[in-house]
Every structure is written in C-alpha cells, then in structure tokens.
Write an enzyme that holds these catalytic residues in place. Sequence first.
Site: not given
Length: 499
Positions: A253-254
């Site tokens: 994920s980010k």
Amino acid sequence: MSKPRLRFAPSPTGSPHVGNIRTAVFNYLYCRHTGGTFILRIEDTDRERYVEGSLEEIMLSLRWMGMDWDEGPEVGGDYGPYFQSQRLDIYARYAEELIERGRAYRCYCTKERLEELRKYQESNKLPLGYDRRCRDLSPEDRARLERENPEPVIRFAMKLEGTTEFDDVVRGHLVFDNALQDDFVIIKSDGYPTYNFANVIDDHLMEITHVIRGEEFISSTPKHVQMYEAFGWETPVWVSVPLILDEQRRKLSKRSDTQTRFVSYIEDGYLPEAMLNFLATMGWSSGEDKKIYTREELIEQFTLEGISTSAAVFDLARLNDLQGEHVRLLSVDDLANRLVPFLQAANYVGNPPTASEMDYLKRIVPLIQPRLVLLKDAPDMTLYFYRDDFDYEEKGARKYLVKDTTPGLLEAVAEKLESLQQWFCETIELAVREAGASLGMEGGQVIHPVRVAVTGRTFGPGLFELMDVLGKDRCTARLRRAAAWARDRLGTVEPQTSS
Ligand code: GLU
C-alpha cells in the site's frame, strides 16, 4: 472455440500501482499466449475519485512495458466507446431491462434514512446493509416516495435464499450464502452506474472471455454472477490473482516502504524487460527453475494454471538483480540509446546527441555495462568521461594522492604517456608500468594513484580501458592536475607514509 478477449480495466483514480500493472501483465501475457485480444477499458464512472493525469500515466505505463492494447483509448475498436463515462445510456437501458425482469428496483431512501438505518444496525449489532424497504413497494407508496425523493438510485434485487456459486481458475469452486448479500446500487442518483454494474455490462458487451483481476474482487463476484444470471448471459472465466505483499509481508500500500507508484520505476531507469520479467514472475511460475525470461519466453510459457494461490512478495533485491541481468543482455547500441535521456538530463549529451557523442557513448557503454543497475545511475558512473573538473574522493585521495611519492609518480606517468605514438590499452598499460618501474614502484602502488588521478575514484572499470576511451590529452592533463593538487595538499596535510 473463438479467441479469448481480455481486458485490463483500471479506474483513473490515481497513479497506477505496481499491483495494477501486474494485473495488466497477466492479462497481456495470456492474450498474447493464446492469440487473443487485449482490451484497455477505462472505468471512470466514479467522478469524485477521478484524478487528473492518471489516465495518461496508465497509458504511458502500459506502452512503456510494450503492452500495447488492441482495442481501447486512442486505438478504437468495434466494441467502443472504451471509456465508461461515455456509455451512460447503455447502462441506463440495461438497468431498465433488469427492472422489467424484476431483478432491480428504484430505491427512494434518502441519505438520512440510510444513515439512521446504519446506526440502528450498528447499535443493535445487526448485520449491516440495506433493509430492502423499496424492494416491493405498492404503487401508492412508490408514488408517494417518488414525490419525496425524485432522484432515486436503482438497486439490484439479490436472491434472498440459497447460494451463489462459481469456479475460479485460481481459487477453485467458491460458494457464497445469498442471505448475506446486499441489494447493491447499480445506478446512482446522478445517473452514473456503479463499478459492479458497469463492469458486468461491459464485460458482456465487449465479449470478454476471461476476467483476470486482483483477488480483492472475489467478494464482488457473487454480485456479478447473479447479474449474468438475471440477464441470462454466460459468465466469463474468473481468474483471481493473489495479493502482493511488501517486504514486511503486509498488503502492498502507499504506507509500505516499497515504492508503489509504477511510473517511479520508469523514472529510475528500470528496463521494461526487467520489470516485465519481475512482475510476470510475481505470483506466476512456469514450473521451471528459471530466473531470466524474455518477453517471447513469457508469452510462450504463460498459462493460467501457473498462477499461484499464495500472495507474492515484492522483493526489491530480486527486481534489482533481474534489472542487472537484463542490462547485461542488451547490445551496446541498444543500451547506449536507452541511456541517452538520462545523460541528456545531466547535460552530458545534446538533444538530439551528435554522431560523435553517440560514438563516444558506445565506447563508454562496454565499460559500465557489467556493473550498471539503474539507468539513472549512469550519469554518476560516467561523470569523469564527461567532466574534467571532478573532485577526488576524499578517502581515496588521502590514501593514494597525498603521499610523498605521488606527484613524482604521476608526472613520470604523464611524461611517458605523452611520448606514446599509439594510444590503446596495451601501450598505455606498458607505459604506466614502465614509468612506475623507473621509480621503483609496481602494481597497486602505481595503478591506484593513477586511477584516482584520472577518474577521481578508487573503483571503476578497467583502468587502461577507460584511459583508452578518455584519450591521451585528457589523461595526461588529469595526471598533471592531480600531481599539482597532491603537492599542494602535501604542504598542508600530514603525508601518509604506508604504501
Ligand atoms: N476498475 C476496477 C479496478 O480499478 C476493475 C476491476 C476489474 O477488473 O473488474 O481495479
């Protein structure tokens, strides 16, 4: 059997992620393996989440990888438009058809009512979801509610009992209890379809045969299957690709340390060949114990059976290793051409480069190719081929230049080189060694100071090879500059006495 038709269906809601591109890779490889059609469809019906520029980044990423689509934006095709936002009338028509078939209904519930419902369900620990108040309205109630809320949504009427079942190539036979399913919205009050609806309508109309997508969509698939049933359409083959985990084994994920934005890998100078090799083998295996795959080999060997059921880990060290290997597989001319944009950014070559700049670059390339990984590192690796005014590496300079014997040595080497009639590796090596020997020095005592003098560094390609490329004038000027510099420093700094 007709040829497979596969689609990559990104939403332009942000910069594409490595996981998105991996999904595209699997679709692309399976298409090319089977001689099928690769379609790019843009799922841009969520107007609030639309991010300017993301469509361009999606198309750039696919093209950079050499994954050109056969149908879709900019290329057209018989099944367009390929932007969902241009197909609203189609979705409206099919939603009406579902209403007529009794499998969809207008829902007049206001946001406030739905909010109250959710709160009630939460505080009473009831399952969340729409309570289907509008599913079986009497004509009078409907007319009344319509007056209250003239902008209803349309919901799909899920089956209330039994199960929804389907086969997934990766996950096997899956069974979902209908009682746990919600009557989801298919058309929002602004007339736009939801993902679940538009996706199914388009997959059917575009005659998609295989849906290869991330496994996060498995929980939506029962909805899709029921819609296919409601229309009496045949379902595509479902292929759910496992998740990608970061190096800490969390969902990529980010927040991960791993760079997730795909275009950053382009900017860093990864090769599309390496990226394709890496992404294709993240969650897929040919069954062979093999590391390097060319595009042709991947296309030939890619089958759905090779997709793994377990999550794949994004291993940057593996990517860099593949990158180095693919850099080494390139011809000198090919690598030189790919380095041009990076060298232009450093102002080493013109735009476009001249023929003599290209000839010079092609002499440098074989020297750096064995150790080059990211193309963006090339300007630093080649700095001394393009700049004369480099600094000396501090440690190397202290160790090899700031020594009593160094100025004399470098001057002797310069003098010997100046007298050379022929400038190539063997003559250079002989001259350097002879100049050292005349002062009673040999091997590393000579090589190291000369290397620091002509490159500023203690480490790099073969010394005589790089001197050959640099040419006589540059080498002798640098040797004399280093000798003067060392003499200057010796005046102020305690000399190193060990050899
Ligand atoms: N638009 C969806 C996405 O961005 C597509 C999912 C699918 O392939 O069905 O991931």
